[in-house]
Design a protein around this motif. Structure first.
Motif, PDB file in Angstrom:
ATOM      1  N   THR A 260       9.840   1.129  -3.981  1.00 18.17           N
ATOM      2  CA  THR A 260       9.637   1.722  -2.637  1.00 18.17           C
ATOM      3  C   THR A 260       8.252   2.321  -2.576  1.00 18.17           C
ATOM      4  O   THR A 260       7.891   3.167  -3.410  1.00 18.17           O
ATOM      5  N   GLU A 261       7.499   1.881  -1.594  1.00 26.13           N
ATOM      6  CA  GLU A 261       6.143   2.397  -1.411  1.00 26.13           C
ATOM      7  C   GLU A 261       6.017   3.092  -0.043  1.00 26.13           C
ATOM      8  O   GLU A 261       6.695   2.724   0.911  1.00 26.13           O
ATOM      9  N   THR A 262       5.140   4.074   0.018  1.00 21.70           N
ATOM     10  CA  THR A 262       4.869   4.783   1.275  1.00 21.70           C
ATOM     11  C   THR A 262       3.487   4.381   1.775  1.00 21.70           C
ATOM     12  O   THR A 262       2.503   4.527   1.035  1.00 21.70           O
ATOM     13  N   VAL A 263       3.477   3.884   2.991  1.00 18.24           N
ATOM     14  CA  VAL A 263       2.200   3.494   3.601  1.00 18.24           C
ATOM     15  C   VAL A 263       2.038   4.239   4.924  1.00 18.24           C
ATOM     16  O   VAL A 263       3.024   4.669   5.545  1.00 18.24           O
ATOM     17  N   LYS A 271       8.016   4.094   4.764  1.00 19.45           N
ATOM     18  CA  LYS A 271       8.504   3.645   3.454  1.00 19.45           C
ATOM     19  C   LYS A 271       8.845   2.156   3.514  1.00 19.45           C
ATOM     20  O   LYS A 271       9.610   1.721   4.374  1.00 19.45           O
ATOM     21  N   ILE A 272       8.265   1.435   2.576  1.00 16.59           N
ATOM     22  CA  ILE A 272       8.493  -0.012   2.520  1.00 16.59           C
ATOM     23  C   ILE A 272       9.152  -0.334   1.179  1.00 16.59           C
ATOM     24  O   ILE A 272       8.667   0.056   0.104  1.00 16.59           O
ATOM     25  N   THR A 273      10.248  -1.011   1.232  1.00 13.61           N
ATOM     26  CA  THR A 273      10.963  -1.429   0.010  1.00 13.61           C
ATOM     27  C   THR A 273      10.692  -2.901  -0.244  1.00 13.61           C
ATOM     28  O   THR A 273      10.809  -3.736   0.669  1.00 13.61           O
ATOM     29  N   LYS A 274      10.342  -3.209  -1.544  1.00 14.77           N
ATOM     30  CA  LYS A 274      10.117  -4.613  -1.903  1.00 14.77           C
ATOM     31  C   LYS A 274      10.532  -4.858  -3.368  1.00 14.77           C
ATOM     32  O   LYS A 274      10.693  -3.925  -4.153  1.00 14.77           O
ATOM     33  N   TRP A 275      10.693  -6.115  -3.724  1.00 19.39           N
ATOM     34  CA  TRP A 275      11.080  -6.510  -5.080  1.00 19.39           C
ATOM     35  C   TRP A 275       9.876  -7.129  -5.783  1.00 19.39           C
ATOM     36  O   TRP A 275       9.235  -8.033  -5.251  1.00 19.39           O
ATOM     37  N   VAL A 276       9.584  -6.606  -6.975  1.00 18.64           N
ATOM     38  CA  VAL A 276       8.421  -7.114  -7.715  1.00 18.64           C
ATOM     39  C   VAL A 276       8.874  -7.546  -9.122  1.00 18.64           C
ATOM     40  O   VAL A 276       9.797  -6.960  -9.701  1.00 18.64           O
TER      41      VAL A 276
END
Length: 389
Positions: A260-263, A271-276
């Motif tokens: 989860t990243e905050t932009v 907050k943007i959630t992504k799979w890495v």
């Protein structure tokens, strides 16, 4: 400085070793085993002639040993000739240990050197006693003649004056103790290699004993019959054991992690959630199969022998199965399943098939073992001349 430290360490180590060796020697002395005790101390002094701990122990134990055997000499002189003789021999042994010490060690010990005249008298008395014991020995059978010879041999050993009576008795006893063998080998073998070479080896060994020889012109006084029978050769046989084993391997794998990243967008935090993808290391148990092969072969034969005097009196009779076996093992490793075949390079390395020795090599070993077995007959006879007082 480093060199000094090493020298100090070695000195400490050697002193510690000497301490325990001396301690053991004192234990032997306390149990009355003076000859063993003094021999051990003398061994230390031959390597370290100035070792004070060892010198003190020798100086303490030696007089006790001398007194012990002097007392036994007095106690048995008029009552038990064998014990009387044994005590004198032990006293000589103790004195011999003293004389074996390095001169530098003897010079540091406050002990009176055993007088040569006393030692000569002891040897003279011992020789005389062995002469008397030999004359009283029973000489009816061959074994008794060997024992009698043993007494006269000891009389000659301790005689330093060349006593004619001892030399005469010794010569007569040796002649009586001569064992002249008539040797016969019988077998039921198809291939005669083993029994023929077994007989040749035994006759060669026989010639190495001073008292024994092969008959000439029918002059044998001992009959030795040997029966070599029931030869078996087992072809190489393979036994297979299978099983499953494993090893632990560290594997690298890629896993997807939720992040989860905050932009900031249009002045707002979003907050943007992504799979890495992420690499991690895990321990994995890798199973594999193995086959352990054991190949065995052997030969065996029976050895039956009897030793008799010329009049038929049996001296010894024995039966022995001689068996010579050779065994080799090797192991093969396999993937537990075809899907794991790619892991095979990490398995223990498979061994190539091994071979046992040939039948002819087994036979050669069997001949040597059989020869040693027959040699025991000669050794047992010779031991009869070794007088134990």
């Amino acid at each position: 400085m480093k060199k000094i430290i090493i020298i100090m360490f070695l000195c400490t180590f050697l002193c510690a070793c000497t301490y325990f060796e001396v301690k053991d020697a004192i234990k032997y002395a306390n149990k009355g085993e003076y000859i063993t005790s003094l021999n051990n101390l003398a061994g230390i002094l031959r390597d370290s002639r100035d070792d004070r701990r060892t010198l003190d122990a020798f100086e303490m134990i030696y007089p006790d040993a001398e007194k012990r055997y002097y007392d036994e000499i007095v106690a048995n002189k008029d009552f038990n000739k064998k014990l009387y003789t044994k005590a004198m021999i032990n006293l000589l042994k103790v004195q011999d240990i003293y004389f074996s010490l390095p001169e530098a060690s003897k010079n540091q010990i406050a002990l009176i050197t055993p007088p040569l005249t006393e030692r000569n008298e002891l040897k003279k008395e011992i020789a005389h006693n062995f002469l008397l014991l030999g004359e009283k020995a029973d000489k009816k059978g061959y074994l008794s003649k060997l024992e009698a010879y043993g007494y006269f041999e000891n009389a000659k050993k301790y005689d330093t004056l060349g006593n004619k009576e001892i030399l005469k008795k010794y010569g007569e006893a040796r002649k009586e103790a001569q064992g002249i063998f008539k040797v016969t080998f019988e077998n039921n073998f198809y291939d005669k290699y083993l029994p023929i070479h077994l007989e040749q080896n035994f006759k060669e060994v026989l010639g190495k004993y001073s008292l024994f020889s092969l008959e000439k012109d029918g002059n044998a006084n001992l009959i030795f019959n040997v029966y070599v029978t029931d030869y078996i050769y087992s072809q190489p046989n393979i036994d297979i054991q299978t099983g499953i084993d494993s090893y632990t391997d560290t594997r690298e794998r890629t896993v997807m992690r939720k992040v989860t990243e905050t932009v900031t967008k249009d002045g707002k935090d979003i907050k943007i959630t992504k799979w890495v993808p992420e690499i991690e290391y895990v321990d994995v148990d890798i199973y594999y199969r193995y086959k352990k092969f054991t190949k065995t072969t052997y030969i065996s034969y029976n050895l039956n022998y009897i030793l008799k005097e010329k009049d038929g009196t049996v001296i010894s009779q024995k039966y022995k199965q001689i068996k010579v076996e050779d065994k080799v093992s090797w192991t093969k490793y396999y993937p537990y399943s075809p899907m794991l075949a790619f892991d095979s390079f990490k398995f223990p390395i498979s061994e190539n098939e091994k071979n046992t020795i040939s039948e002819s090599e087994l036979i050669k070993k069997g001949i040597f073992i059989g020869t040693d077995e027959l040699k025991k007959v000669l050794d047992e006879l010779e031991e009869k001349t070794d007088i134990k007082l």
